[in-house]
Enzyme design. Structure first.
Site, short mmCIF file in Angstrom:
data_model
loop_
_atom_site.label_atom_id
_atom_site.label_comp_id
_atom_site.label_asym_id
_atom_site.label_seq_id
_atom_site.Cartn_x
_atom_site.Cartn_y
_atom_site.Cartn_z
CE LYS A 189 17.73 1.21 -19.20
NZ LYS A 189 18.07 2.12 -20.30
CE LYS B 269 20.96 3.99 -12.12
NZ LYS B 269 21.40 3.57 -13.46
CE LYS C 33 18.34 9.71 -18.52
NZ LYS C 33 19.18 10.65 -19.24
P1 AMP Z 1 22.00 8.31 -18.44
O1 AMP Z 1 21.32 9.53 -17.94
O2 AMP Z 1 21.44 7.02 -17.92
O3 AMP Z 1 22.25 8.34 -19.93
O4 AMP Z 1 23.43 8.38 -17.76
C1 AMP Z 1 24.34 9.39 -18.10
C2 AMP Z 1 25.60 9.30 -17.28
O5 AMP Z 1 25.29 9.62 -15.92
C3 AMP Z 1 26.26 7.92 -17.26
O6 AMP Z 1 27.66 8.10 -17.24
C4 AMP Z 1 25.78 7.34 -15.97
O7 AMP Z 1 26.68 6.38 -15.45
C5 AMP Z 1 25.70 8.57 -15.08
N1 AMP Z 1 24.69 8.40 -14.03
C6 AMP Z 1 23.35 8.25 -14.22
N2 AMP Z 1 22.71 8.11 -13.03
C7 AMP Z 1 23.69 8.18 -12.08
C8 AMP Z 1 23.67 8.12 -10.64
N3 AMP Z 1 22.56 7.94 -9.95
N4 AMP Z 1 24.85 8.26 -9.99
C9 AMP Z 1 26.00 8.46 -10.68
N5 AMP Z 1 26.08 8.51 -12.02
C10 AMP Z 1 24.95 8.38 -12.72
#
Ligand code: AMP
Ligand code: TRP
Length: 330
Positions: A114, A197, A200
């Site tokens: 990041k 990956k 968002k």
């Molecule tokens: P975040 O939206 O980055 O706060 O992530 C929230 C949760 O979703 C965390 O547990 C991440 O590890 C999981 N997560 C986010 N993106 C992915 C993805 N592409 N595949 C699997 N898990 C994800």
């Protein structure tokens, strides 16, 4: 809650939640809520580590709360709250800052990635310190299990190190938590680029299905998802795109990848993608419906979060006091 083993997890209210968030995190939260005392947090302080528009952040917190409930988390059984409303998180974060090492934080790949994007010198100190606050989140509740996606593995490892180090220096204080990272769904890849990956912060919405996308948008995104050369619906390292789609299908239906491969023997990518679109819509349409309903009554969502914070504070405060005493701050 019966005073049993605990679960803690959180999601940042920054940007939109997508199929990766659902399969890597939310779906598994729902699956553990009968067996554990659960704390599900909207980690708004973590969101601040990258610039946020206050208006948008405010809306995103409510949207996240609506999604938590809409996917099936029960605010009676599980404690749903926002991080900034329980000040013990930042207080324990400071204590852990004094136990964490610069070398450890400098090795965090998420920070390196990041920070690289915007230039390392202008990354916020909060972004650097992010994993220490995350450790405080979990250790405050003495959670045993932390259901997350694969991208959080390194943060979880650091959290375990900090818990062990604190316990070694000051006596047994914290439970050393275990990650819960499943084989299927822990790393959902972007629909338009199976080497990165699903995220968002992706440059275009074509890469992800948002949990609040309309059914026709979902169908279109899946139909246009990138596929590999060849035509057989089989998972293999040479076919990262179709492998990713098979994993999504498996994650949503509970079928194994090989069962799905058998089902699509002799069929084409197009047939498979059409069905996958329907599978995704079947899962997400009811979630969308419930979330929109809940968003119609923001006051009720605010109340839900406030009463969650009250319940969380009690547990958090007891742990913080214990840490104070251990460190000589009593
Ligand atoms: P975040 O939206 O980055 O706060 O992530 C929230 C949760 O979703 C965390 O547990 C991440 O590890 C999981 N997560 C986010 N993106 C992915 C993805 N592409 N595949 C699997 N898990 C994800
Ligand atoms: N860092 C996590 C993410 O980006 C969010 C998070 C913050 C979290 N605190 C947590 C996850 C505690 C699990 C436990 O996905």
């Amino acid at each position: 809650m019966q005073g049993g083993r605990r679960v803690f997890s959180g999601i940042q209210p920054s940007g939109r939640s997508h199929l990766g968030t659902y399969l890597g995190a939310l779906k598994n939260w729902v699956s553990v809520q009968d067996d554990y005392d659960c704390f599900f947090c909207i980690v708004d302080l973590h969101a601040l580590t990258t610039p946020q528009d206050p208006k948008v952040l405010r809306a995103n917190v409510r949207e996240m709360a609506a999604l938590y409930v809409a996917v099936g988390l029960d605010p009676e059984r599980s404690i749903i709250f926002r991080q900034s409303r329980v000040s013990e998180h930042t207080e324990l974060g400071w204590l852990l800052n004094c136990v964490a090492r610069v070398g450890e934080l400098s090795r965090m790949t998420q920070f390196k990635d990041k920070a690289q994007k915007g230039g390392a010198d202008s990354a916020s100190v909060g972004l650097y310190d992010y994993p220490v606050l995350q450790a405080a989140d979990v250790l405050l509740y003495n959670a045993h299990l932390v259901p997350v996606g694969e991208d959080q593995r390194q943060h979880l490892e650091l959290m375990r190190t900090l818990a062990r180090r604190f316990n070694g220096l000051y006596g047994e204080t914290f439970v050393v938590p275990e990650p819960m990272i499943l084989d299927v769904g822990a790393r959902v890849m972007a629909l338009d680029d199976p080497t990165s990956k699903m995220s968002k912060s992706a440059p275009t919405p074509a890469g992800y299905v948002e949990l609040l996308d309309e059914p026709d948008v979902i169908r279109r995104k899946i139909r246009r998802a990138k596929t590999d050369s060849g035509s057989e619906v089989v998972a293999s390292p040479e076919k990262p795109a179709i492998t990713n789609l098979l994993n999504i299908y498996a994650g949503l239906t509970g079928l194994s990848v090989s069962e799905i491969e058998t089902r699509y023997e002799g069929k084409r990518y197009g047939d498979f993608k059409k069905d996958l679109g329907e599978v995704v819509v079947e899962t997400l349409a009811p979630i969308r419906g419930r979330a929109l309903e809940l968003l119609d009554d923001p006051r009720e969502l605010d109340d839900l979060l406030e009463s969650g914070a009250e319940r969380a504070r009690k547990v958090a405060h007891a742990t913080l006091r214990d840490a104070w005493t251990r460190m000589g701050l009593d």
